[in-house]
Structures are given as C-alpha cells and as structure tokens.
Design a protein around this motif. Structure first.
Motif, mmCIF file in Angstrom:
data_model
loop_
_atom_site.group_PDB
_atom_site.id
_atom_site.type_symbol
_atom_site.label_atom_id
_atom_site.label_comp_id
_atom_site.label_asym_id
_atom_site.label_seq_id
_atom_site.Cartn_x
_atom_site.Cartn_y
_atom_site.Cartn_z
ATOM 1 N N UNK A 1 36.876 43.544 37.547
ATOM 2 C CA UNK A 1 36.412 42.424 39.021
ATOM 3 C C UNK A 1 34.895 42.388 38.780
ATOM 4 N N UNK A 2 34.558 42.452 37.656
ATOM 5 C CA UNK A 2 33.314 42.651 37.878
ATOM 6 C C UNK A 2 32.669 40.695 36.749
ATOM 7 N N UNK A 3 33.562 41.378 35.800
ATOM 8 C CA UNK A 3 34.069 39.622 34.878
ATOM 9 C C UNK A 3 34.262 38.887 35.460
ATOM 10 N N UNK A 4 33.300 38.343 35.860
ATOM 11 C CA UNK A 4 33.381 36.807 36.475
ATOM 12 C C UNK A 4 33.175 36.129 36.149
ATOM 13 N N UNK A 5 33.552 34.451 36.346
ATOM 14 C CA UNK A 5 32.629 33.142 36.230
ATOM 15 C C UNK A 5 31.961 32.895 37.280
ATOM 16 N N UNK A 6 30.533 32.275 37.101
ATOM 17 C CA UNK A 6 29.016 32.041 38.028
ATOM 18 C C UNK A 6 28.752 33.198 38.541
ATOM 19 N N UNK A 7 29.074 34.002 37.999
ATOM 20 C CA UNK A 7 28.393 35.565 38.601
ATOM 21 C C UNK A 7 27.849 36.479 37.408
ATOM 22 N N UNK A 8 29.076 36.539 36.764
ATOM 23 C CA UNK A 8 28.640 37.671 35.621
ATOM 24 C C UNK A 8 27.872 36.557 34.069
ATOM 25 N N UNK A 9 28.501 35.619 33.944
ATOM 26 C CA UNK A 9 29.223 34.667 32.757
ATOM 27 C C UNK A 9 29.025 32.888 33.488
ATOM 28 N N UNK B 1 31.346 30.364 26.298
ATOM 29 C CA UNK B 1 31.016 31.515 27.348
ATOM 30 C C UNK B 1 29.616 31.918 27.106
ATOM 31 N N UNK B 2 28.855 32.036 28.460
ATOM 32 C CA UNK B 2 27.271 32.640 27.928
ATOM 33 C C UNK B 2 27.044 33.689 29.326
ATOM 34 N N UNK B 3 26.462 34.799 28.991
ATOM 35 C CA UNK B 3 26.463 36.268 29.176
ATOM 36 C C UNK B 3 25.044 35.783 31.076
ATOM 37 N N UNK B 4 25.593 35.960 32.075
ATOM 38 C CA UNK B 4 24.547 36.023 32.893
ATOM 39 C C UNK B 4 23.533 37.089 32.694
ATOM 40 N N UNK C 1 44.841 39.831 41.744
ATOM 41 C CA UNK C 1 46.025 39.679 42.187
ATOM 42 C C UNK C 1 45.982 38.459 42.524
ATOM 43 N N UNK C 2 46.964 37.661 42.411
ATOM 44 C CA UNK C 2 47.363 36.432 42.601
ATOM 45 C C UNK C 2 45.738 35.851 43.857
ATOM 46 N N UNK C 3 46.041 35.917 44.519
ATOM 47 C CA UNK C 3 45.255 36.208 45.801
ATOM 48 C C UNK C 3 44.010 35.826 45.644
ATOM 49 N N UNK C 4 43.323 37.128 44.684
ATOM 50 C CA UNK C 4 42.212 37.381 43.747
ATOM 51 C C UNK C 4 41.311 36.440 43.280
ATOM 52 N N UNK C 5 42.267 35.869 42.637
ATOM 53 C CA UNK C 5 42.468 35.033 41.314
ATOM 54 C C UNK C 5 42.397 33.766 42.157
ATOM 55 N N UNK C 6 43.129 33.388 42.469
ATOM 56 C CA UNK C 6 42.722 32.147 43.461
ATOM 57 C C UNK C 6 41.939 31.324 44.501
ATOM 58 N N UNK C 7 40.857 33.364 44.979
ATOM 59 C CA UNK C 7 39.957 33.539 45.712
ATOM 60 C C UNK C 7 38.141 33.097 44.837
ATOM 61 N N UNK C 8 39.010 33.445 43.571
ATOM 62 C CA UNK C 8 37.712 33.973 42.456
ATOM 63 C C UNK C 8 37.177 32.420 42.251
ATOM 64 N N UNK C 9 38.458 31.457 41.886
ATOM 65 C CA UNK C 9 38.101 30.347 41.050
ATOM 66 C C UNK C 9 37.743 28.565 43.040
ATOM 67 N N UNK C 10 37.983 29.911 43.851
ATOM 68 C CA UNK C 10 37.766 28.846 44.610
ATOM 69 C C UNK C 10 35.789 28.693 45.396
#
Length: 198
Positions: free
Chosen positions: A110-118, A125-128, A51-60
């Motif tokens: 839900x798992x493809x997240x910058x800073x977490x899995x790449x 992009x670099x996979x982690x 959701x929009x709330x999820x995206x905002x939280x993920x990029x905080x």
C-alpha cells in the motif's frame, strides 16, 4: 530538533511480543535524548489486500480519479502520508516462516507507489523518500539474521532502499528458541549502539 518516528508493529501478538518490546525500548532511548513525536501504526488492525480496483485507481492520474477511485486509495494515501511525514521509520519485524508477516507485506504493497514513494526514470526506479532512517527490530525463533534461510531482512532492506530509505539499522533478537538470553543481550547491545543523529 524533534524526532518524528513512525512506529510500525507487525507482530500478531499484542502482549508478550519481543518486537513490540524492542520498539518500546528504542522509542524510550529517543525520548530520553530529546523531543520525540510518535505516530503508531499497529498492523494487527488488518490492512486490506490490494485489488484490481485499487490497481486501476493507483495507475489513474490523480486529477482524473473518480470519487470512487479516491475512496479506494484513501487508506493508502493515509499510510503514505504517515511515511512521508516521519524522519525515522521504526519497524517491528517478527520473522514468520522465514519471511515477513502478511500484515507487513500488505503495508508495503500500500505504500510502494509509483509517483508517491518512487518514480521510474530512464535508468530505472528512483526512491523518493531519501533522508530518512529506518530501524528494524527483528525477532525470530531460529532464523539467524543474514543466514541463507533469512528471507525477511534482506527483502525489507531492499524494499526500503527501493523507496529511497537506504539508512537501515537492525536490532536483532534472532534465534530466541535456541538461546534467548544471548539473543536479547545482542538486541540490547544493538539498541545501546543506535546512532541518534542522522
């Protein structure tokens, strides 16, 4: 060494599912070969869409997230944790309408997240999640794996590579509606040929 397997079942069928059966057989092969621990994630227990709330939280930045934002990301954090903890990712992939099931796409989101899995670098992009193996059990009625109408397996292999999992092995029971016997023989051969060591 204990094989740590994260099993993802994406079939809407809890009973009579070919991909679930193939996953059972693959796990049995590992258990016969040595110590094995399995974490089960059944996607018939529906995951939320982002959701929009999820995206905002993920990029905080993590240290700036509010309690509400932490709660929004809690399930995603759990899924990422399962993925990071596993040595082997076992995915049941039924091909629905030439692509991946919506439930599996929700898990990917839900798992493809910058800073977490790449991460992003100057060169892209670099996979982690390097050093893991993915085994994908594929079942379809008439979509041959690798054919021009297969939009599922190439997509999934690309996503896994994007997060750093480039060792991807397919077990294929495709074209079940056309020749079920031959399809299952092929899948059994694929399982017999699975490498158990990285």
């Amino acid at each position: 060494m204990t094989h740590k397997i994260l099993r993802i079942d994406a079939s809407a069928r809890r009973h009579g599912s070919v991909t679930r059966d193939l996953n059972d057989r693959i796990i049995a092969k590992y258990e016969t070969a040595g110590p094995t621990s399995v974490t089960n994630r059944d996607l018939t227990d529906a995951l939320p869409q982002i959701t929009e709330e999820w995206i905002e939280a993920n990029f905080t930045a993590p240290d700036l997230r509010t309690e509400t934002q932490q709660a929004v990301l809690a399930q995603s954090d759990e899924l990422v944790g399962e993925l990071k903890d596993a040595d082997i990712l076992l995915i049941g992939l039924p091909v629905y309408n030439f692509g991946v099931p919506a439930a599996l796409k929700a898990w990917i989101d839900l798992v493809a997240r910058a800073g977490e899995t790449f991460r992003y670098s100057e060169t892209g992009p670099v996979g982690l999640l390097e050093g893991k193996r993915a085994i994908v059990s594929v079942a379809s009625g008439g979509t041959e794996r690798g054919s021009e109408i297969d939009f599922a397996t190439g997509f999934l292999a690309h996503v896994l590579g994007f997060i750093g999992i480039t060792d991807v092995v397919f077990v294929s029971a495709d074209r079940l509606a056309i020749d079920a016997e031959a399809s299952m023989i092929q899948a059994e051969t694929d399982i017999a040929n699975l490498p158990l060591a990285a």
